[in-house]
Every structure is written in C-alpha cells, then in structure tokens.
Motif scaffolding. Structure first.
Motif, PDB file in Angstrom:
ATOM      1  N   ASP A 116       0.820  -1.208   0.000  1.00 59.07           N
ATOM      2  CA  ASP A 116       0.000   0.000   0.000  1.00 59.07           C
ATOM      3  C   ASP A 116       0.856   1.261   0.000  1.00 59.07           C
ATOM      4  N   VAL A 117       1.990   1.221   0.691  1.00 56.04           N
ATOM      5  CA  VAL A 117       2.918   2.354   0.694  1.00 56.04           C
ATOM      6  C   VAL A 117       3.409   2.622  -0.729  1.00 56.04           C
ATOM      7  N   ILE A 118       3.780   1.576  -1.412  1.00 53.15           N
ATOM      8  CA  ILE A 118       4.269   1.728  -2.792  1.00 53.15           C
ATOM      9  C   ILE A 118       3.172   2.300  -3.690  1.00 53.15           C
ATOM     10  N   TYR A 150       2.565   6.128  -2.872  1.00 52.50           N
ATOM     11  CA  TYR A 150       3.527   7.026  -3.501  1.00 52.50           C
ATOM     12  C   TYR A 150       3.407   6.997  -5.023  1.00 52.50           C
ATOM     13  N   ALA A 151       3.129   5.852  -5.583  1.00 56.67           N
ATOM     14  CA  ALA A 151       3.032   5.741  -7.044  1.00 56.67           C
ATOM     15  C   ALA A 151       1.929   6.637  -7.586  1.00 56.67           C
ATOM     16  N   ARG A 152       0.817   6.704  -6.879  1.00 60.44           N
ATOM     17  CA  ARG A 152      -0.285   7.566  -7.335  1.00 60.44           C
ATOM     18  C   ARG A 152       0.087   9.038  -7.234  1.00 60.44           C
ATOM     19  N   LEU A 153       0.729   9.421  -6.113  1.00 62.15           N
ATOM     20  CA  LEU A 153       1.151  10.809  -5.965  1.00 62.15           C
ATOM     21  C   LEU A 153       2.189  11.168  -7.022  1.00 62.15           C
ATOM     22  N   ALA A 154       3.075  10.226  -7.318  1.00 62.02           N
ATOM     23  CA  ALA A 154       4.116  10.468  -8.322  1.00 62.02           C
ATOM     24  C   ALA A 154       3.525  10.597  -9.719  1.00 62.02           C
ATOM     25  N   GLU A 155       2.532   9.785 -10.021  1.00 59.52           N
ATOM     26  CA  GLU A 155       1.897   9.856 -11.334  1.00 59.52           C
ATOM     27  C   GLU A 155       1.195  11.200 -11.529  1.00 59.52           C
ATOM     28  N   ALA A 156       0.571  11.686 -10.459  1.00 61.04           N
ATOM     29  CA  ALA A 156      -0.153  12.960 -10.540  1.00 61.04           C
ATOM     30  C   ALA A 156       0.791  14.154 -10.619  1.00 61.04           C
ATOM     31  N   LEU A 195       9.168   7.549   8.323  1.00 61.07           N
ATOM     32  CA  LEU A 195       9.114   7.791   6.886  1.00 61.07           C
ATOM     33  C   LEU A 195      10.394   7.326   6.209  1.00 61.07           C
ATOM     34  N   ASP A 196      11.511   7.586   6.847  1.00 61.69           N
ATOM     35  CA  ASP A 196      12.802   7.168   6.300  1.00 61.69           C
ATOM     36  C   ASP A 196      12.858   5.656   6.150  1.00 61.69           C
ATOM     37  N   LYS A 197      12.296   4.967   7.113  1.00 58.25           N
ATOM     38  CA  LYS A 197      12.300   3.503   7.083  1.00 58.25           C
ATOM     39  C   LYS A 197      11.269   2.937   6.106  1.00 58.25           C
ATOM     40  N   ALA A 198      10.119   3.594   6.005  1.00 63.86           N
ATOM     41  CA  ALA A 198       9.004   3.042   5.227  1.00 63.86           C
ATOM     42  C   ALA A 198       9.035   3.405   3.750  1.00 63.86           C
ATOM     43  N   THR A 199       9.708   4.504   3.393  1.00 57.51           N
ATOM     44  CA  THR A 199       9.642   5.002   2.019  1.00 57.51           C
ATOM     45  C   THR A 199      10.682   4.318   1.133  1.00 57.51           C
TER      46      THR A 199
END
Length: 233
Positions: free
Chosen positions: A5-7, A10-16, A163-167
C-alpha cells in the motif's frame, strides 16, 4: 500501512505530480536557507512576496551582512516574527562567512549550527539544494503521516524516522514534497477532502469526509487543487 500500500500510495502521488518542487522562491542554496528560515509560522506566499525584491538585491551572505539588520527588517516586516528572524538571518550569514567561506554546507550538523536553522530547515536544504533523500516533517507531513497510517509518531522526529524507514525507492527523493503538497491541498487539518483524494482507499483515516453537495466527488490530482493561500512549507 502495508508495504504494498505504501508503494501504491507514492506511485499515485508520483503519477499525478512527477516532479514536485518547493513553493518557496529562491535563487541559490543561500537564499533557500534564508527563505526556509523565514517560512516558520508563515505561508510560502507571504515569504515569497517579501523576498522577491530582497533576493534581487541580496543573494550572498556578504551582501546580507552589508544590507544590515534594519534594512532587512524593512524587507521582511510583513512576515510573522520578523524581528527575531531578521536577527537570525544576519547571524547565520555572518557564520557562513566566518566558518564556511560564504558557502552553504552540505552537512546536517553544520546546517543546524546556523542561527534559526533547525532539523526541518536543514532537511529542506539538504533535499532541495543538494538532492539528499531527507524528510522535512512540518505540520502537514506530521498530520498526513499520522492520519493515513503511513508513518505514525508522537513527535516530528518519530514521524521522520518512520518515513525514512518506510519510504522505498524510487520515491525517496520527492517523498517529502508529495506529502507536504498533499497535506496542504487535500489532507487539510480541519476537514480533509477525502472525497477528492487519490489515495483515500489506502488511508487509515475514518470516517472519510463526504463531498459537499454542490461539488463533484470525482478524485482529482494534487496539482489541480491549488489553494490560493497555502499553509506552511
């Protein structure tokens, strides 16, 4: 939030918004330090209005010290806490001259030694000026991290470390800007606009905010949600 879900988050935010940028205006690493230091408890729009003329005249520590405290105050008097901020800017400019040859150091500890520069400001400078994969946790990121379940913590540092660990890659460089913009324009403090959020199905926040009766519930991308009065940087 699960890794898959994390991936996707971020993928959706990156696409936008593939190439998010700070909304603070600056011309070089030094003016970035000044702008971020001035932005505490102020809006980016307010800081930009105050610094446009200033940065046309002053873009180095030597020029800032030569400008002087009183004249700097005149430039930034519309920014909250301008007296204290002006003193810090003059002091950090003198320290950059004395200790770093007038250059902004690419080092967290050195940046945090500068008057008026804390961990958040250092993280912004490292990320924006030097391309470091840092997470500058302001009120927006703190809220988004906790509300969504992406990175929960009781302090900004706790959220930053999570965030550093999860991203994961390839999202680390731009993650902090995606989260700031999402918090500023969609996941707002008082009333999150879940009804037009592109990641609401991945978010742990409940209950979701329903759409206003006069609005469409169709999700839209973050860049289409520009607010004329953005919050903190």
């Amino acid at each position: 939030m699960k890794r898959a879900d994390v991936i996707e988050f971020y993928a959706r935010l990156a696409e936008a918004d593939p190439h998010p940028e700070t909304e603070l205006e600056f011309v070089n690493p030094y003016t970035l330090v000044v702008a971020v230091a001035l932005s505490a408890q102020a809006t980016d729009i307010g800081v930009n209005k105050a610094t446009r003329a200033l940065f046309r005249e002053v873009d180095t520590p030597k020029k800032m010290v030569a400008l002087g405290l009183d004249e700097l105050k005149r430039h930034i008097k519309t920014i909250g806490l301008f007296n204290t901020k002006a003193k810090n800017v003059i002091a950090l400019s003198q320290m950059l001259i004395d200790d770093y040859g007038g250059e902004v150091p690419n080092d967290r500890a050195a940046l945090e030694r500068l008057p008026g520069v804390g961990r958040k400001t250092a993280n912004v400078v490292l990320n924006v000026a030097f391309g470091a994969e840092t997470f500058a946790v302001d009120t927006h990121i703190f809220r988004v991290g906790n509300r969504t379940g992406l990175a929960r913590g009781k302090t900004p540092l706790a959220v930053e470390l999570k965030l550093d660990k999860a991203t994961p890659q390839p999202f680390r460089l731009h993650a902090h800007h995606w989260l700031i913009l999402h918090g500023r324009y969609v996941c707002k403090a008082r009333t999150p606009e879940c009804w037009r959020c592109i990641v609401s199905d991945l978010c742990a926040y409940k209950p979701k905010t329903p759409p206003p009766k006069s609005k469409s519930a169709t999700p839209v991308s973050p860049e289409a949600l520009a607010d004329p009065t953005p919050g903190e940087p």
